[in-house]
Write a protein that holds these residues in place. Structure first.
Motif, PDB file in Angstrom:
ATOM      1  N   CYS A  29       0.828  -1.214   0.000  1.00 28.80           N
ATOM      2  CA  CYS A  29       0.000   0.000   0.000  1.00 28.80           C
ATOM      3  C   CYS A  29       0.862   1.264   0.000  1.00 28.80           C
ATOM      4  CB  CYS A  29      -0.928  -0.006   1.209  1.00 28.80           C
ATOM      5  SG  CYS A  29      -2.203  -1.265   1.121  1.00 28.80           S
ATOM      6  N   VAL A  30       1.894   1.285   0.804  1.00 23.05           N
ATOM      7  CA  VAL A  30       2.774   2.454   0.851  1.00 23.05           C
ATOM      8  C   VAL A  30       3.501   2.631  -0.486  1.00 23.05           C
ATOM      9  CG1 VAL A  30       4.849   3.393   1.957  1.00 23.05           C
ATOM     10  CG2 VAL A  30       3.056   2.384   3.342  1.00 23.05           C
ATOM     11  N   GLY A  31       3.966   1.535  -1.069  1.00 26.67           N
ATOM     12  CA  GLY A  31       4.644   1.600  -2.360  1.00 26.67           C
ATOM     13  C   GLY A  31       3.723   2.063  -3.472  1.00 26.67           C
ATOM     14  N   MET A  32       2.452   1.652  -3.426  1.00 29.45           N
ATOM     15  CA  MET A  32       1.517   2.105  -4.451  1.00 29.45           C
ATOM     16  C   MET A  32       1.213   3.587  -4.301  1.00 29.45           C
ATOM     17  SD  MET A  32      -0.948  -0.972  -5.619  1.00 29.45           S
ATOM     18  CE  MET A  32      -2.020   0.176  -6.305  1.00 29.45           C
ATOM     19  N   ALA A  33       1.098   4.055  -3.064  1.00 28.52           N
ATOM     20  CA  ALA A  33       0.845   5.486  -2.862  1.00 28.52           C
ATOM     21  C   ALA A  33       2.020   6.329  -3.334  1.00 28.52           C
ATOM     22  CB  ALA A  33       0.558   5.748  -1.382  1.00 28.52           C
ATOM     23  N   SER A  34       3.227   5.910  -2.990  1.00 26.31           N
ATOM     24  CA  SER A  34       4.390   6.675  -3.448  1.00 26.31           C
ATOM     25  C   SER A  34       4.566   6.548  -4.956  1.00 26.31           C
ATOM     26  CB  SER A  34       5.657   6.215  -2.721  1.00 26.31           C
ATOM     27  OG  SER A  34       5.972   4.889  -3.065  1.00 26.31           O
ATOM     28  N   GLY A  35       4.224   5.401  -5.523  1.00 30.86           N
ATOM     29  CA  GLY A  35       4.282   5.238  -6.966  1.00 30.86           C
ATOM     30  C   GLY A  35       3.287   6.136  -7.682  1.00 30.86           C
ATOM     31  N   ALA A  36       2.116   6.324  -7.082  1.00 30.37           N
ATOM     32  CA  ALA A  36       1.126   7.222  -7.680  1.00 30.37           C
ATOM     33  C   ALA A  36       1.625   8.662  -7.678  1.00 30.37           C
ATOM     34  CB  ALA A  36      -0.192   7.116  -6.928  1.00 30.37           C
ATOM     35  N   LEU A  37       2.241   9.056  -6.574  1.00 30.14           N
ATOM     36  CA  LEU A  37       2.742  10.438  -6.501  1.00 30.14           C
ATOM     37  C   LEU A  37       3.914  10.658  -7.448  1.00 30.14           C
ATOM     38  CD1 LEU A  37       2.653  11.085  -2.659  1.00 30.14           C
ATOM     39  CD2 LEU A  37       1.217  12.129  -4.406  1.00 30.14           C
ATOM     40  N   PHE A  38       4.954   9.864  -7.290  1.00 26.49           N
ATOM     41  CA  PHE A  38       6.158  10.071  -8.094  1.00 26.49           C
ATOM     42  C   PHE A  38       5.929   9.727  -9.558  1.00 26.49           C
ATOM     43  CE2 PHE A  38       8.227   9.218  -3.855  1.00 26.49           C
ATOM     44  CZ  PHE A  38       8.482  10.547  -3.607  1.00 26.49           C
ATOM     45  N   GLY A  39       5.212   8.656  -9.832  1.00 27.17           N
ATOM     46  CA  GLY A  39       4.935   8.279 -11.213  1.00 27.17           C
ATOM     47  C   GLY A  39       4.031   9.276 -11.910  1.00 27.17           C
ATOM     48  N   GLY A  40       3.055   9.789 -11.172  1.00 22.09           N
ATOM     49  CA  GLY A  40       2.161  10.781 -11.762  1.00 22.09           C
ATOM     50  C   GLY A  40       2.867  12.073 -12.105  1.00 22.09           C
ATOM     51  N   LEU A  44       3.520  13.432 -15.933  1.00 22.82           N
ATOM     52  CA  LEU A  44       3.031  14.748 -16.349  1.00 22.82           C
ATOM     53  C   LEU A  44       4.177  15.627 -16.824  1.00 22.82           C
ATOM     54  CD1 LEU A  44       0.360  15.485 -13.606  1.00 22.82           C
ATOM     55  CD2 LEU A  44      -0.042  15.014 -16.031  1.00 22.82           C
ATOM     56  N   ARG A  45       5.327  15.484 -16.186  1.00 23.52           N
ATOM     57  CA  ARG A  45       6.486  16.276 -16.599  1.00 23.52           C
ATOM     58  C   ARG A  45       6.947  15.895 -18.005  1.00 23.52           C
ATOM     59  NH1 ARG A  45      11.623  15.638 -13.022  1.00 23.52           N
ATOM     60  NH2 ARG A  45      11.820  13.848 -14.385  1.00 23.52           N
ATOM     61  N   TYR A  46       6.810  14.602 -18.353  1.00 21.70           N
ATOM     62  CA  TYR A  46       7.180  14.159 -19.690  1.00 21.70           C
ATOM     63  C   TYR A  46       6.107  14.483 -20.725  1.00 21.70           C
ATOM     64  CZ  TYR A  46      11.144  11.588 -17.805  1.00 21.70           C
ATOM     65  OH  TYR A  46      12.325  11.250 -17.195  1.00 21.70           O
ATOM     66  N   VAL A  60       3.907   2.031 -12.749  1.00 22.05           N
ATOM     67  CA  VAL A  60       4.826   2.500 -11.705  1.00 22.05           C
ATOM     68  C   VAL A  60       4.267   2.174 -10.322  1.00 22.05           C
ATOM     69  CG1 VAL A  60       5.848   4.565 -10.679  1.00 22.05           C
ATOM     70  CG2 VAL A  60       5.853   4.285 -13.142  1.00 22.05           C
ATOM     71  N   MET A  61       2.938   2.259 -10.157  1.00 18.17           N
ATOM     72  CA  MET A  61       2.330   1.941  -8.869  1.00 18.17           C
ATOM     73  C   MET A  61       2.512   0.464  -8.516  1.00 18.17           C
ATOM     74  SD  MET A  61      -1.171   4.158  -9.001  1.00 18.17           S
ATOM     75  CE  MET A  61      -1.844   3.447  -7.503  1.00 18.17           C
ATOM     76  N   ILE A  62       2.279  -0.411  -9.477  1.00 14.00           N
ATOM     77  CA  ILE A  62       2.428  -1.848  -9.219  1.00 14.00           C
ATOM     78  C   ILE A  62       3.886  -2.199  -8.931  1.00 14.00           C
ATOM     79  CG2 ILE A  62       2.189  -4.150 -10.243  1.00 14.00           C
ATOM     80  CD1 ILE A  62      -0.442  -2.935  -9.408  1.00 14.00           C
ATOM     81  N   GLN A  63       4.806  -1.623  -9.699  1.00 17.70           N
ATOM     82  CA  GLN A  63       6.226  -1.902  -9.475  1.00 17.70           C
ATOM     83  C   GLN A  63       6.669  -1.393  -8.105  1.00 17.70           C
ATOM     84  OE1 GLN A  63       8.097  -0.038 -12.816  1.00 17.70           O
ATOM     85  NE2 GLN A  63       7.918  -1.837 -14.110  1.00 17.70           N
ATOM     86  N   GLY A  64       6.275  -0.178  -7.755  1.00 20.46           N
ATOM     87  CA  GLY A  64       6.658   0.369  -6.451  1.00 20.46           C
ATOM     88  C   GLY A  64       6.059  -0.419  -5.309  1.00 20.46           C
ATOM     89  N   GLY A  65       4.784  -0.814  -5.466  1.00 19.27           N
ATOM     90  CA  GLY A  65       4.139  -1.597  -4.417  1.00 19.27           C
ATOM     91  C   GLY A  65       4.779  -2.960  -4.233  1.00 19.27           C
ATOM     92  N   GLY A  66       5.080  -3.634  -5.338  1.00 20.61           N
ATOM     93  CA  GLY A  66       5.712  -4.945  -5.242  1.00 20.61           C
ATOM     94  C   GLY A  66       7.097  -4.882  -4.637  1.00 20.61           C
ATOM     95  N   THR A  67       7.860  -3.874  -5.040  1.00 18.62           N
ATOM     96  CA  THR A  67       9.220  -3.742  -4.519  1.00 18.62           C
ATOM     97  C   THR A  67       9.215  -3.428  -3.033  1.00 18.62           C
ATOM     98  OG1 THR A  67       9.993  -2.979  -6.663  1.00 18.62           O
ATOM     99  CG2 THR A  67      11.393  -2.489  -4.768  1.00 18.62           C
ATOM    100  N   PHE A  68       8.450  -2.405  -2.648  1.00 19.33           N
ATOM    101  CA  PHE A  68       8.447  -2.011  -1.240  1.00 19.33           C
ATOM    102  C   PHE A  68       7.801  -3.078  -0.369  1.00 19.33           C
ATOM    103  CE2 PHE A  68       7.423   0.684   2.437  1.00 19.33           C
ATOM    104  CZ  PHE A  68       8.658   1.270   2.617  1.00 19.33           C
ATOM    105  N   GLY A  69       6.762  -3.740  -0.896  1.00 17.06           N
ATOM    106  CA  GLY A  69       6.132  -4.821  -0.143  1.00 17.06           C
ATOM    107  C   GLY A  69       7.076  -5.980   0.095  1.00 17.06           C
TER     108      GLY A  69
END
Length: 80
Positions: A29-40, A44-46, A60-69
């Motif tokens: 859950c924490v990885g998905m939240a941070s993935g949503a923020l940083f990935g979003g 948008l910057r790109y 990015v959310m799934i990758q961040g969630g899986g890694t941090f989990g």
């Protein structure tokens, strides 16, 4: 007759496997939240818009969630 503290019907705590599963869930859950923020923000910057933005942020959310989990589960297993 004296009362025995703890008795025969004492409820045990969660097992090590249960703790690792809970650690993975919290980390996911924490990885998905941070993935949503940083990935979003990076998408948008790109200059991504629409479906491309949603697909990239979801990935990015799934990758961040899986890694941090995974790391949270390993850390919880070490502490057991």
């Amino acid at each position: 007759m004296p009362v025995i503290p703890g008795g025969a019907y004492q409820q045990g705590g969660p097992s090590c496997w249960d703790r690792m599963k809970m650690g993975f869930g919290i980390g996911f859950c924490v990885g998905m939240a941070s993935g949503a923020l940083f990935g979003g923000f990076s998408a948008l910057r790109y200059g991504m818009r629409g479906r491309e933005l949603i697909n990239n942020v979801g990935k990015v959310m799934i990758q961040g969630g899986g890694t941090f989990g995974t790391f949270m589960a390993i850390g919880t297993g070490i502490r057991c």
